[in-house]
Design an enzyme around this catalytic site. Structure first.
Site, PDB file in Angstrom:
ATOM      1  CG  HIS A 285      -2.048   0.864   1.308  1.00 18.75           C
ATOM      2  ND1 HIS A 285      -2.445   1.642   0.240  1.00 18.75           N
ATOM      3  CD2 HIS A 285      -2.881   1.208   2.325  1.00 18.75           C
ATOM      4  CE1 HIS A 285      -3.468   2.397   0.613  1.00 18.75           C
ATOM      5  NE2 HIS A 285      -3.746   2.159   1.883  1.00 18.75           N
ATOM      6  CG  HIS A 324      -4.334   0.615  -8.214  1.00 18.61           C
ATOM      7  ND1 HIS A 324      -5.654   0.581  -7.898  1.00 18.61           N
ATOM      8  CD2 HIS A 324      -3.741   1.459  -7.343  1.00 18.61           C
ATOM      9  CE1 HIS A 324      -5.856   1.389  -6.869  1.00 18.61           C
ATOM     10  NE2 HIS A 324      -4.721   1.934  -6.511  1.00 18.61           N
ATOM     11  CG  ASP A 380       2.970   4.275  -4.017  1.00 23.38           C
ATOM     12  OD1 ASP A 380       3.033   5.384  -3.470  1.00 23.38           O
ATOM     13  OD2 ASP A 380       2.149   3.392  -3.701  1.00 23.38           O
TER      14      ASP A 380
HETATM   15  N1  ACO Z   1       4.628  -6.898 -10.570  1.00 20.82           N
HETATM   16  C1  ACO Z   1       4.469  -8.080 -11.184  1.00 20.82           C
HETATM   17  N2  ACO Z   1       3.322  -8.749 -11.297  1.00 20.82           N
HETATM   18  C2  ACO Z   1       2.253  -8.182 -10.741  1.00 20.82           C
HETATM   19  C3  ACO Z   1       2.311  -6.939 -10.072  1.00 20.82           C
HETATM   20  C4  ACO Z   1       3.564  -6.292 -10.011  1.00 20.82           C
HETATM   21  N3  ACO Z   1       3.685  -5.118  -9.406  1.00 20.82           N
HETATM   22  N4  ACO Z   1       1.085  -6.614  -9.614  1.00 20.82           N
HETATM   23  C5  ACO Z   1       0.281  -7.622  -9.970  1.00 20.82           C
HETATM   24  N5  ACO Z   1       0.985  -8.567 -10.658  1.00 20.82           N
HETATM   25  C6  ACO Z   1       0.453  -9.786 -11.269  1.00 20.82           C
HETATM   26  C7  ACO Z   1       0.176 -10.848 -10.222  1.00 20.82           C
HETATM   27  O1  ACO Z   1       1.287 -11.674 -10.022  1.00 20.82           O
HETATM   28  C8  ACO Z   1      -1.005 -11.550 -10.825  1.00 20.82           C
HETATM   29  O2  ACO Z   1      -0.517 -12.389 -11.843  1.00 20.82           O
HETATM   30  P1  ACO Z   1      -1.195 -13.849 -12.067  1.00 20.82           P
HETATM   31  O3  ACO Z   1      -2.607 -13.552 -12.512  1.00 20.82           O
HETATM   32  O4  ACO Z   1      -0.354 -14.520 -13.089  1.00 20.82           O
HETATM   33  O5  ACO Z   1      -1.163 -14.532 -10.726  1.00 20.82           O
HETATM   34  C9  ACO Z   1      -1.800 -10.455 -11.514  1.00 20.82           C
HETATM   35  O6  ACO Z   1      -0.810  -9.444 -11.838  1.00 20.82           O
HETATM   36  C10 ACO Z   1      -2.882  -9.842 -10.640  1.00 20.82           C
HETATM   37  O7  ACO Z   1      -2.282  -9.432  -9.428  1.00 20.82           O
HETATM   38  P2  ACO Z   1      -2.990  -9.436  -8.023  1.00 20.82           P
HETATM   39  O8  ACO Z   1      -1.935  -9.508  -6.970  1.00 20.82           O
HETATM   40  O9  ACO Z   1      -4.085 -10.450  -8.000  1.00 20.82           O
HETATM   41  O10 ACO Z   1      -3.659  -7.999  -8.030  1.00 20.82           O
HETATM   42  P3  ACO Z   1      -4.221  -7.266  -6.781  1.00 20.82           P
HETATM   43  O11 ACO Z   1      -5.293  -6.414  -7.276  1.00 20.82           O
HETATM   44  O12 ACO Z   1      -4.523  -8.201  -5.673  1.00 20.82           O
HETATM   45  O13 ACO Z   1      -2.949  -6.418  -6.302  1.00 20.82           O
HETATM   46  C11 ACO Z   1      -1.423  -4.709  -5.922  1.00 20.82           C
HETATM   47  C12 ACO Z   1      -2.799  -5.060  -6.463  1.00 20.82           C
HETATM   48  C13 ACO Z   1      -1.277  -5.172  -4.465  1.00 20.82           C
HETATM   49  C14 ACO Z   1      -1.285  -3.178  -5.932  1.00 20.82           C
HETATM   50  C15 ACO Z   1      -0.344  -5.363  -6.786  1.00 20.82           C
HETATM   51  O14 ACO Z   1      -0.465  -4.899  -8.117  1.00 20.82           O
HETATM   52  C16 ACO Z   1       1.078  -5.129  -6.274  1.00 20.82           C
HETATM   53  O15 ACO Z   1       1.542  -5.879  -5.415  1.00 20.82           O
HETATM   54  N6  ACO Z   1       1.781  -4.086  -6.797  1.00 20.82           N
HETATM   55  C17 ACO Z   1       3.089  -3.746  -6.299  1.00 20.82           C
HETATM   56  C18 ACO Z   1       2.967  -2.945  -5.004  1.00 20.82           C
HETATM   57  C19 ACO Z   1       2.469  -1.553  -5.242  1.00 20.82           C
HETATM   58  O16 ACO Z   1       2.930  -0.854  -6.124  1.00 20.82           O
HETATM   59  N7  ACO Z   1       1.501  -1.145  -4.405  1.00 20.82           N
HETATM   60  C20 ACO Z   1       0.956   0.205  -4.427  1.00 20.82           C
HETATM   61  C21 ACO Z   1      -0.435   0.211  -4.891  1.00 20.82           C
HETATM   62  S1  ACO Z   1      -1.059   1.839  -4.966  1.00 20.82           S
HETATM   63  C22 ACO Z   1      -1.390   2.179  -3.360  1.00 20.82           C
HETATM   64  O17 ACO Z   1      -1.729   1.375  -2.549  1.00 20.82           O
HETATM   65  C23 ACO Z   1      -1.256   3.520  -2.959  1.00 20.82           C
END
Ligand code: ACO
Length: 446
Positions: A285, A324, A380
């Site tokens: 987050h 996201h 971010d």
């Molecule tokens: N890098 C690589 N792969 C990713 C990323 C990433 N940053 N984010 C998602 N994916 C992939 C997952 O591995 C998943 O792949 P799969 O379908 O083959 O398993 C798919 O994309 C969907 O991802 P989820 O984790 O199910 O998506 P969710 O909506 O739960 O997660 C999140 C969103 C937590 C923001 C995620 O994208 C992440 O971890 N990003 C990196 C951390 C980040 O930047 N967080 C800030 C968010 S903005 C904020 O909170 C202010």
């Protein structure tokens, strides 16, 4: 919303003329049909409870870990259309607010629902800026932290500690009390953040200067040394103010859901916002800005980006600052932030990590892995580069996110409190553990 009434009425008539805002569900276990009202494209989860195999049955629930398809509230604060990359506060597009508003004006908009008149803005600014001082005992409290304590840990505990200084904050259904705690929370966030920063450096605390605006005063408390009167650089002050506008609210994200959930127990707003700040600290987050910068440093050079992307695609690491839950398009805040980055770099010199970030973005936006999953830079991805160029250490990045988010948290907390449909937040579970077992005395256990 009305409750669903089981009906066995046959459905007749042509679809258009007899369009009903209902959903018909057939339970194939019993053959019974239920008609459930649809309001705002949503069904009420409690309406599913009518669906039972027999009278002793608890009734149907929906299973939604991480609430990815569950509306937990009705809100009028912030609107996001993640597919189209739209973000609006109280109906106003984020792009317009970032260009024309100030953080304090935007905070007023979030909290009160309308842009203030000139007189209202003056009064609001006066009250917030006259609640920036913190009790001297809080300074002693901060002194107790180790020199390398993470400033987010200090911020979380100090916000929680404020509830002990303001016991009147318990009167959460008194509108005047809520107003006062709002001035205190928004006013004191920059002071606590700056004091935490100065503590890590071993530098004396700088008291608030109420002649400066909200962001200018924050820069004063952070960076002032021996000047008799500190004049913040206007470009940096405006850049930070715009970043504050962009971070002020983001509908039902993890920390907002936390303040609503914790606040639903009717605890005071200091305790509830300390919990929200803790939620924001997590690397998935608000902690992602810190992690994104660490990642860029770890990559180290543009040449090493393809190798790193390979590791991301192999599932070994995440590309921090990408992806996201809601945005399946470019995060509109990231677009504005990228522009601010160039303005700050013009003044402070280009951040050498920028080229690595741009290369990550270039590859990711073309690569099938990211395209298929609709992974775009989020808020971010570029903020860390700006904060670093402004002179902030990485550990301060999530703190810089928390300061402005306080206005969104309080707006959402108050909306929750005044919503007659809300109760103490208490989800259900699907229990798959053991059925009853008898206690085994210690000597008989294998
Ligand atoms: N890098 C690589 N792969 C990713 C990323 C990433 N940053 N984010 C998602 N994916 C992939 C997952 O591995 C998943 O792949 P799969 O379908 O083959 O398993 C798919 O994309 C969907 O991802 P989820 O984790 O199910 O998506 P969710 O909506 O739960 O997660 C999140 C969103 C937590 C923001 C995620 O994208 C992440 O971890 N990003 C990196 C951390 C980040 O930047 N967080 C800030 C968010 S903005 C904020 O909170 C202010």
């Amino acid at each position: 919303m009305d409750s669903a009434l089981p009906t066995t009425q046959p459905k007749t008539g042509d679809a258009k003329s007899s369009r009903r805002e209902t959903l018909t569900i057939t339970d194939n276990r019993t053959g019974k049909t239920y008609e459930v009202p649809i309001t705002h494209d949503t069904i009420h989860a409690n309406d599913l409870r009518k669906i039972k195999v027999d009278d002793g049955d608890f009734g149907m629930m929906s299973y939604d870990p991480a609430y990815s398809n569950t509306a937990s509230c009705i809100s009028r604060v912030t609107y996001i259309d993640g597919d189209r990359g739209i973000l609006r506060y109280r109906g106003y597009p984020i792009e317009e607010l970032a260009e024309k508003s100030t953080y304090l004006e935007t905070a007023y908009l979030l909290l009160r629902g309308e842009l203030p008149t000139a007189a209202q803005l003056k009064e609001w600014q006066y009250h917030v800026l006259h609640h920036t001082y913190i009790h001297e005992s809080i300074k002693k409290f901060l002194d107790g932290f180790h020199y390398d304590a993470h400033p987010m840990g200090m911020l979380i505990s100090t916000i929680a500690g404020l509830s002990t200084f303001y016991p009147d904050a318990k009167h959460i259904f008194d509108a005047e009390s809520r107003k006062k705690q709002t001035y205190r929370l928004i006013g004191k966030m920059p002071t606590i953040a700056a004091f935490a920063y100065r503590h890590t450096l071993g530098m004396p605390y700088v008291y608030p200067d109420n002649q400066l605006n909200y962001t200018g005063n924050f820069l004063n408390m952070l960076f002032r040394t021996s000047e008799t009167s500190y004049q913040p650089n206007p470009t940096l002050e405006r850049a930070l103010d715009v970043l504050f506008i962009l971070h002020a609210d983001h509908e039902q994200n993890c920390s907002t859901n936390t303040i609503r959930g914790v606040g639903s127990s009717h605890v005071d707003p200091f305790s509830a916002s300390a919990a929200a700040t803790a939620a924001l600290y997590g690397p998935l987050h608000g902690g992602a800005n810190e992690e994104a910068l660490r990642m860029l440093m770890e990559i180290g050079s543009v040449q090493k980006v393809p190798e790193f992307i390979k590791r991301v695609k192999a599932g070994e690491v995440r590309l921090m600052g990408f992806g996201h839950r809601i945005y399946k398009n470019y995060d509109p805040r990231a677009r504005i932030i990228k522009k601010i980055a160039y303005e700050v770099f013009e003044l402070m010199g280009k951040n050498p990590l920028l080229e690595i970030a741009l290369e990550c973005e270039r590859i990711a936006l073309e690569d099938e892995y990211f395209v298929k999953r609709k992974l775009y830079p989020n808020v971010d991805f570029y903020t860390g580069l700006i904060y670093q160029s402004m002179g902030f250490p990485m550990t301060m990045f999530p703190v810089l996110f928390a300061i402005p988010r306080m206005s969104g948290w309080i707006a959402q907390w108050e909306e929750m409190l005044l919503d007659a449909e809300q109760k103490i937040a208490r989800p259900r579970q699907v229990y798959l553990g053991y059925d009853t077992r008898s206690y085994v005395p210690l000597e008989q256990r294998a």
